[in-house]
Each structure stands twice: as C-alpha cells, then as structure tokens.
Motif scaffolding. Structure first.
Motif, PDB file in Angstrom:
ATOM      1  N   SER A 218      71.109  18.814 -50.785  1.00 16.80           N
ATOM      2  CA  SER A 218      70.841  17.547 -50.102  1.00 16.80           C
ATOM      3  C   SER A 218      69.672  17.652 -49.137  1.00 16.80           C
ATOM      4  O   SER A 218      69.103  16.629 -48.740  1.00 16.80           O
ATOM      5  N   GLN A 219      69.313  18.872 -48.752  1.00 15.85           N
ATOM      6  CA  GLN A 219      68.247  19.069 -47.779  1.00 15.85           C
ATOM      7  C   GLN A 219      66.940  19.531 -48.408  1.00 15.85           C
ATOM      8  O   GLN A 219      65.866  19.266 -47.877  1.00 15.85           O
ATOM      9  N   ILE A 220      67.026  20.221 -49.533  1.00 13.07           N
ATOM     10  CA  ILE A 220      65.810  20.791 -50.122  1.00 13.07           C
ATOM     11  C   ILE A 220      65.342  20.041 -51.359  1.00 13.07           C
ATOM     12  O   ILE A 220      64.230  20.280 -51.832  1.00 13.07           O
ATOM     13  N   LEU A 221      66.172  19.124 -51.891  1.00 10.92           N
ATOM     14  CA  LEU A 221      65.824  18.340 -53.070  1.00 10.92           C
ATOM     15  C   LEU A 221      65.942  16.852 -52.746  1.00 10.92           C
ATOM     16  O   LEU A 221      66.712  16.469 -51.860  1.00 10.92           O
ATOM     17  N   PRO A 222      65.212  15.996 -53.450  1.00 15.31           N
ATOM     18  CA  PRO A 222      65.384  14.548 -53.238  1.00 15.31           C
ATOM     19  C   PRO A 222      66.798  14.121 -53.642  1.00 15.31           C
ATOM     20  O   PRO A 222      67.314  14.548 -54.674  1.00 15.31           O
ATOM     21  N   MET A 223      67.419  13.269 -52.835  1.00 15.99           N
ATOM     22  CA  MET A 223      68.731  12.751 -53.195  1.00 15.99           C
ATOM     23  C   MET A 223      68.624  11.559 -54.140  1.00 15.99           C
ATOM     24  O   MET A 223      69.599  11.176 -54.781  1.00 15.99           O
ATOM     25  N   SER A 224      67.439  10.947 -54.198  1.00 15.64           N
ATOM     26  CA  SER A 224      67.141   9.878 -55.146  1.00 15.64           C
ATOM     27  C   SER A 224      65.630   9.697 -55.151  1.00 15.64           C
ATOM     28  O   SER A 224      64.902  10.404 -54.443  1.00 15.64           O
ATOM     29  N   ALA A 225      65.142   8.736 -55.904  1.00 10.58           N
ATOM     30  CA  ALA A 225      63.710   8.462 -55.939  1.00 10.58           C
ATOM     31  C   ALA A 225      63.234   7.674 -54.723  1.00 10.58           C
ATOM     32  O   ALA A 225      62.022   7.542 -54.506  1.00 10.58           O
ATOM     33  N   ASP A 226      64.162   7.158 -53.931  1.00  2.61           N
ATOM     34  CA  ASP A 226      63.814   6.398 -52.730  1.00  2.61           C
ATOM     35  C   ASP A 226      63.158   7.326 -51.709  1.00  2.61           C
ATOM     36  O   ASP A 226      63.669   8.425 -51.453  1.00  2.61           O
ATOM     37  N   PRO A 227      62.034   6.914 -51.104  1.00  6.16           N
ATOM     38  CA  PRO A 227      61.402   7.762 -50.084  1.00  6.16           C
ATOM     39  C   PRO A 227      62.332   8.140 -48.932  1.00  6.16           C
ATOM     40  O   PRO A 227      62.158   9.186 -48.316  1.00  6.16           O
ATOM     41  N   ALA A 228      63.326   7.297 -48.658  1.00  5.19           N
ATOM     42  CA  ALA A 228      64.269   7.606 -47.586  1.00  5.19           C
ATOM     43  C   ALA A 228      65.154   8.801 -47.932  1.00  5.19           C
ATOM     44  O   ALA A 228      65.801   9.373 -47.045  1.00  5.19           O
ATOM     45  N   ASP A 229      65.184   9.167 -49.208  1.00  3.98           N
ATOM     46  CA  ASP A 229      66.011  10.293 -49.664  1.00  3.98           C
ATOM     47  C   ASP A 229      65.184  11.538 -49.952  1.00  3.98           C
ATOM     48  O   ASP A 229      65.639  12.453 -50.633  1.00  3.98           O
ATOM     49  N   ARG A 230      63.972  11.586 -49.410  1.00  2.00           N
ATOM     50  CA  ARG A 230      63.108  12.745 -49.641  1.00  2.00           C
ATOM     51  C   ARG A 230      63.715  13.983 -48.986  1.00  2.00           C
ATOM     52  O   ARG A 230      64.526  13.898 -48.069  1.00  2.00           O
ATOM     53  N   PRO A 231      63.301  15.172 -49.422  1.00  2.00           N
ATOM     54  CA  PRO A 231      63.862  16.406 -48.844  1.00  2.00           C
ATOM     55  C   PRO A 231      63.569  16.515 -47.344  1.00  2.00           C
ATOM     56  O   PRO A 231      62.461  16.214 -46.889  1.00  2.00           O
ATOM     57  N   ILE A 232      64.546  16.939 -46.606  1.00  2.00           N
ATOM     58  CA  ILE A 232      64.378  17.205 -45.180  1.00  2.00           C
ATOM     59  C   ILE A 232      63.680  18.545 -44.982  1.00  2.00           C
ATOM     60  O   ILE A 232      62.966  18.751 -43.999  1.00  2.00           O
ATOM     61  N   LEU A 233      63.911  19.467 -45.916  1.00  2.00           N
ATOM     62  CA  LEU A 233      63.322  20.804 -45.840  1.00  2.00           C
ATOM     63  C   LEU A 233      62.376  20.997 -47.023  1.00  2.00           C
ATOM     64  O   LEU A 233      62.753  21.571 -48.043  1.00  2.00           O
ATOM     65  N   PRO A 234      61.139  20.530 -46.906  1.00  2.00           N
ATOM     66  CA  PRO A 234      60.176  20.716 -48.004  1.00  2.00           C
ATOM     67  C   PRO A 234      59.783  22.181 -48.145  1.00  2.00           C
ATOM     68  O   PRO A 234      60.071  23.003 -47.249  1.00  2.00           O
ATOM     69  N   PRO A 235      59.125  22.555 -49.231  1.00  2.00           N
ATOM     70  CA  PRO A 235      58.810  23.972 -49.479  1.00  2.00           C
ATOM     71  C   PRO A 235      58.062  24.653 -48.343  1.00  2.00           C
ATOM     72  O   PRO A 235      58.334  25.819 -48.036  1.00  2.00           O
ATOM     73  N   HIS A 236      57.122  23.953 -47.688  1.00  2.00           N
ATOM     74  CA  HIS A 236      56.366  24.626 -46.632  1.00  2.00           C
ATOM     75  C   HIS A 236      57.232  24.945 -45.420  1.00  2.00           C
ATOM     76  O   HIS A 236      56.900  25.833 -44.640  1.00  2.00           O
ATOM     77  N   VAL A 237      58.349  24.240 -45.262  1.00  2.00           N
ATOM     78  CA  VAL A 237      59.303  24.579 -44.191  1.00  2.00           C
ATOM     79  C   VAL A 237      60.205  25.723 -44.637  1.00  2.00           C
ATOM     80  O   VAL A 237      60.441  26.675 -43.888  1.00  2.00           O
ATOM     81  N   ILE A 238      60.701  25.659 -45.868  1.00  2.00           N
ATOM     82  CA  ILE A 238      61.562  26.721 -46.386  1.00  2.00           C
ATOM     83  C   ILE A 238      60.852  28.066 -46.350  1.00  2.00           C
ATOM     84  O   ILE A 238      61.468  29.110 -46.074  1.00  2.00           O
TER      85      ILE A 238
END
Length: 250
Positions: A218-238
């Motif tokens: 839920s944090q590293i992958l999109p939960m849906s195609a909606d921009p509001a569901d974008r990953p909270i932890l994108p690759p550059h943060v991970i």
C-alpha cells in the motif's frame, strides 16, 4: 506517513551520495551486552525502514525483539476514493505482520492511536510504553524509536513519548531517523552528528530488510490509477533504506 506531511516526498531531497560519507564516518554501534530490543514505530513500516536491519541482526543473534506500532497508519492516502481510512489501516496492519515474519519477530503490539494525532495523545502513549517497558525492560534492554527531530509530527511525538517512558528505567534509548535523510544535510545544525552511530549490516540482514519493505504494497505501489493513490514511498525514497548501514542517535 500522515495526511499532508511536512516533507515533500515527490521532491528528490538530499542525494544519497551526500549522506554516504557521513554515514560511514560515524562510530560503530555495538550490540555487546544487549538482552532485549523494543522497537517503537509511529506507523506500520517505520520499524522496517528505520531499524529493519537491526531487528534482523538482533534475531540472528537470538536477541528477543518486541515491536510496537503506535498508529495503524490509516491517514497515508487522505484523498483516496478507492480505499477508506479503515481499509488502509487494515492493509497496513496486515503488511506489518507479514514484514514481521520476514524479520523473524512477532506481530507488532498495536496502540491504536489515531494517525496524525500522536502529539494529542502523547501522555497516553507514554503510559502504554511504560507498561510495555516494565514487562520487557531490564538491564541490557534498548528501546529504538523515531528521532525527536525527524520532521514529522507523529515521529517526533513518538520519540518524545518513548524518551519519557525510558526515563528513570534501566532501558536505554536509541533514536533512528526516517525523514531526516530527505530534508536535512550532514551539516544541518539540528543533526546531532556527535551522537550518531552507524550499524554495519551483513548481507543476510540487508536481504531480510529488503524483503520486509517489499511487504508494504500500500505504500510502495499504486493502490489504483487515481493520483491520490500514488505510492507514498517511491523508489528514490526506498533507496535510502536498502543500503548496508543504519544510523542511530545514542
């Protein structure tokens, strides 16, 4: 992660190449004499991002580890139309349980504080942590928690509550940064470099941490195609959390 965090995670932040020399120049953290590790995380996943390697290394050395999650992380996607806060909390609790299995520890103890409201309930958190430390704490016990200047209100309030719970006990406090890597630099006046210690992680500990991070879909992958569901932890943060060291303030 809470609604409208202070840190803009879409921005690239401080590059890892700036932090790496600083990390490797800190004295080494020693686990000699440790008998128990209590990890206090503001949200599900902070225990893995901040100290997943330490937890894996402790378990490899047969040290008992107790993990406490202060909130269930329900506010990570405040604009989501596909997932209610209750559903997000359910997902994150499940993810933290799977991550715990990857690190060979029991499921986190949940305090159930509202995500984003830890400071408003700081006394309650301190009392709950005091009870846990009374059960787990003894000579040789360490409590690892989020740094009190990390830049996120829940992280900072959790750190203060843990520090208050440890005060006057035999449990020693160890603080870990999570968002400092993003907004600060080694020269920033708030960064307590003199108190910083580096823990060098063997490959099995790094691998276990990476597997544990991967459980937080839920944090590293999109939960849906909606921009509001974008990953909270994108690759550059991970990338900040998958190296061969972890840093702590003693």
């Amino acid at each position: 992660m809470v609604a409208e965090p202070l840190i803009d995670l879409a921005a690239r932040g401080t590059p890892e190449r700036v932090w790496n020399p600083w990390r490797h120049s800190r004295p080494e953290l020693s686990l000699t004499g440790w008998r128990h590790l209590i990890v206090v995380a503001p949200h599900p996943d902070d225990e893995v991002l901040g100290v997943g390697g330490l937890v894996a290394l402790a378990r490899a050395n047969d040290l008992p580890v107790t993990v406490v999650s202060v909130t269930d992380g329900e506010a990570s996607h405040p604009g989501s139309r596909s997932h209610s806060p209750a559903r997000i909390a359910e997902l994150r609790v499940q993810e933290s349980r799977r991550a715990a299995r990857e690190l060979d520890v029991s499921a986190p103890i949940r305090l159930g504080i509202t995500d984003g409201k830890v400071a408003d309930n700081e006394a309650e958190v301190t009392e709950a942590l005091g009870d846990i430390l009374a059960h787990c704490g003894h000579t040789g016990a360490w409590c690892a928690t989020s740094w009190r200047r990390d830049g996120h209100p829940d992280h900072e309030a959790t750190g203060r509550a843990a520090a208050a719970a440890c005060a006057g006990t035999a449990t020693r406090l160890l603080e870990f940064p999570v968002w400092m890597w993003h907004w600060a630099t080694p020269e920033h006046p708030v960064v307590p470099s003199s108190r910083a210690r580096t823990l060098s992680l063997p490959r099995p500990a790094v691998d276990a941490k990476v597997r544990a991070i991967a459980q937080f879909h839920s944090q590293i992958l999109p939960m849906s195609a909606d921009p509001a569901d974008r990953p909270i932890l994108p690759p550059h943060v991970i990338d900040r959390f998958t190296g061969t060291t972890e840093t702590f303030f003693v």
